[in-house]
Write an enzyme that holds these catalytic residues in place. Sequence first.
Site, PDB file in Angstrom:
ATOM      1  N   ARG A 107      38.528  38.848  44.357  1.00  0.00           N
ATOM      2  CA  ARG A 107      39.393  37.679  44.409  1.00  0.00           C
ATOM      3  C   ARG A 107      38.586  36.523  44.970  1.00  0.00           C
ATOM      4  NH1 ARG A 107      44.898  37.720  47.919  1.00  0.00           N
ATOM      5  NH2 ARG A 107      43.426  37.437  49.601  1.00  0.00           N
ATOM      6  N   THR A 148      39.778  29.967  45.017  1.00  0.00           N
ATOM      7  CA  THR A 148      40.814  29.793  43.978  1.00  0.00           C
ATOM      8  C   THR A 148      41.865  30.904  44.037  1.00  0.00           C
ATOM      9  OG1 THR A 148      39.635  31.144  42.368  1.00  0.00           O
ATOM     10  CG2 THR A 148      39.079  28.799  42.427  1.00  0.00           C
ATOM     11  N   ASP A 194      41.850  43.204  55.419  1.00  0.00           N
ATOM     12  CA  ASP A 194      41.093  43.316  54.166  1.00  0.00           C
ATOM     13  C   ASP A 194      40.732  44.786  53.940  1.00  0.00           C
ATOM     14  OD1 ASP A 194      38.991  41.281  52.374  1.00  0.00           O
ATOM     15  OD2 ASP A 194      38.670  43.458  52.413  1.00  0.00           O
ATOM     16  N   ASP A 238      36.954  45.669  53.447  1.00  0.00           N
ATOM     17  CA  ASP A 238      36.195  45.552  54.698  1.00  0.00           C
ATOM     18  C   ASP A 238      36.530  46.701  55.646  1.00  0.00           C
ATOM     19  OD1 ASP A 238      34.964  43.292  53.811  1.00  0.00           O
ATOM     20  OD2 ASP A 238      36.208  41.885  54.942  1.00  0.00           O
TER      21      ASP A 238
HETATM   22  C1  PRP Z   1      41.487  43.083  47.451  1.00  0.00           C
HETATM   23  C2  PRP Z   1      42.326  44.267  47.046  1.00  0.00           C
HETATM   24  C3  PRP Z   1      42.834  43.852  45.693  1.00  0.00           C
HETATM   25  C4  PRP Z   1      43.011  42.371  45.837  1.00  0.00           C
HETATM   26  C5  PRP Z   1      44.451  42.068  46.030  1.00  0.00           C
HETATM   27  O1  PRP Z   1      40.244  43.132  46.838  1.00  0.00           O
HETATM   28  O2  PRP Z   1      41.613  45.474  47.051  1.00  0.00           O
HETATM   29  O3  PRP Z   1      41.943  44.162  44.640  1.00  0.00           O
HETATM   30  O4  PRP Z   1      42.279  41.968  46.999  1.00  0.00           O
HETATM   31  O5  PRP Z   1      44.687  40.693  46.058  1.00  0.00           O
HETATM   32  P1  PRP Z   1      45.500  39.950  44.928  1.00  0.00           P
HETATM   33  O6  PRP Z   1      46.726  40.789  44.646  1.00  0.00           O
HETATM   34  O7  PRP Z   1      45.848  38.627  45.549  1.00  0.00           O
HETATM   35  O8  PRP Z   1      44.626  39.800  43.723  1.00  0.00           O
HETATM   36  P2  PRP Z   1      39.112  42.027  47.145  1.00  0.00           P
HETATM   37  O9  PRP Z   1      39.209  40.900  46.194  1.00  0.00           O
HETATM   38  O10 PRP Z   1      39.132  41.700  48.601  1.00  0.00           O
HETATM   39  O11 PRP Z   1      37.783  42.809  46.746  1.00  0.00           O
HETATM   40  P3  PRP Z   1      37.118  44.120  47.397  1.00  0.00           P
HETATM   41  O12 PRP Z   1      37.966  45.298  46.996  1.00  0.00           O
HETATM   42  O13 PRP Z   1      35.786  44.148  46.738  1.00  0.00           O
HETATM   43  O14 PRP Z   1      37.048  43.950  48.890  1.00  0.00           O
HETATM   44  N1  URA Z   2      43.391  41.916  49.851  1.00  0.00           N
HETATM   45  C1  URA Z   2      43.322  42.688  50.967  1.00  0.00           C
HETATM   46  O1  URA Z   2      42.414  43.521  51.107  1.00  0.00           O
HETATM   47  N2  URA Z   2      44.281  42.546  51.888  1.00  0.00           N
HETATM   48  C2  URA Z   2      45.297  41.664  51.737  1.00  0.00           C
HETATM   49  O2  URA Z   2      46.148  41.591  52.637  1.00  0.00           O
HETATM   50  C3  URA Z   2      45.338  40.882  50.590  1.00  0.00           C
HETATM   51  C4  URA Z   2      44.373  41.028  49.648  1.00  0.00           C
END
Ligand code: PRP
Ligand code: URA
Length: 209
Positions: A104, A108, A200, A203
């Site tokens: 994400r 944006t 997150d 993380d």
């Molecule tokens: C997180 C999570 C989802 C997304 C959710 O991933 O694992 O994929 O955010 O958010 P949304 O519903 O607003 O799209 P992130 O983009 O942080 O990537 P990562 O898994 O690589 O940490």
């Molecule tokens: N992605 C995450 O990992 N946590 C949130 O709360 C939202 C998006």
Amino acid sequence: MSTVTVINHPLVQHKLALIRNKETGPKEFRELVEEISTLMAYEVTRDLTLMEVEIETPIQKTKVNMLEGKKIGIVPILRAGLGMLDGVLKLLPAAKVGHIGLYRDPDTLEPVEYYCKMPTDVNERELIIVDPMLATGGSASAAIKFVKERNPRNIKFMCLISAPEGIKRVQEDHPDVDIFTAAIDERLNEHAYIVPGLGDAGDRLYGTR
Ligand code: PRP
Ligand code: URA
């Protein structure tokens, strides 16, 4: 319209409480995410069809119910979805695995695709897309769209924590995709993080920031 199933089994809720706690470190967090995913997969697969088979027990012949052997695919959304994969595979060891890489964009909030590799026979499979967090729904909706281009038989979406906004988005964009979640939280904050959520997920799984 698709269904939303909240898996409120006490074991799931207890383990979810533990991963929400900010004092829970990556090792324990990973173990718990895997355990919750196994428990949730038990419910997500409740509609698998059985067939009658004749076998012989040490006592006599009998008819028993066995899985019809539907072809299933598990599709984690990278990165955080990987934390759920092994937990689901524990119950569905013969499933094939596809990967979708999405992150994400922090400015944006739009999902950016960087990887997609599906089993070659994905059009014969029922897919379970897994990602711990359904926040704005942008990532889930984009992942479902990419996967649909490969014509799977059916798609379910499984997450640990969802926001009402994310559920609405996925239901509007993909009314044919049933959602399974362990919790529906209050709302998103100004950074589109789920409140109260767990922070997150990527993380917390991998100890990054
Ligand atoms: C997180 C999570 C989802 C997304 C959710 O991933 O694992 O994929 O955010 O958010 P949304 O519903 O607003 O799209 P992130 O983009 O942080 O990537 P990562 O898994 O690589 O940490
Ligand atoms: N992605 C995450 O990992 N946590 C949130 O709360 C939202 C998006």
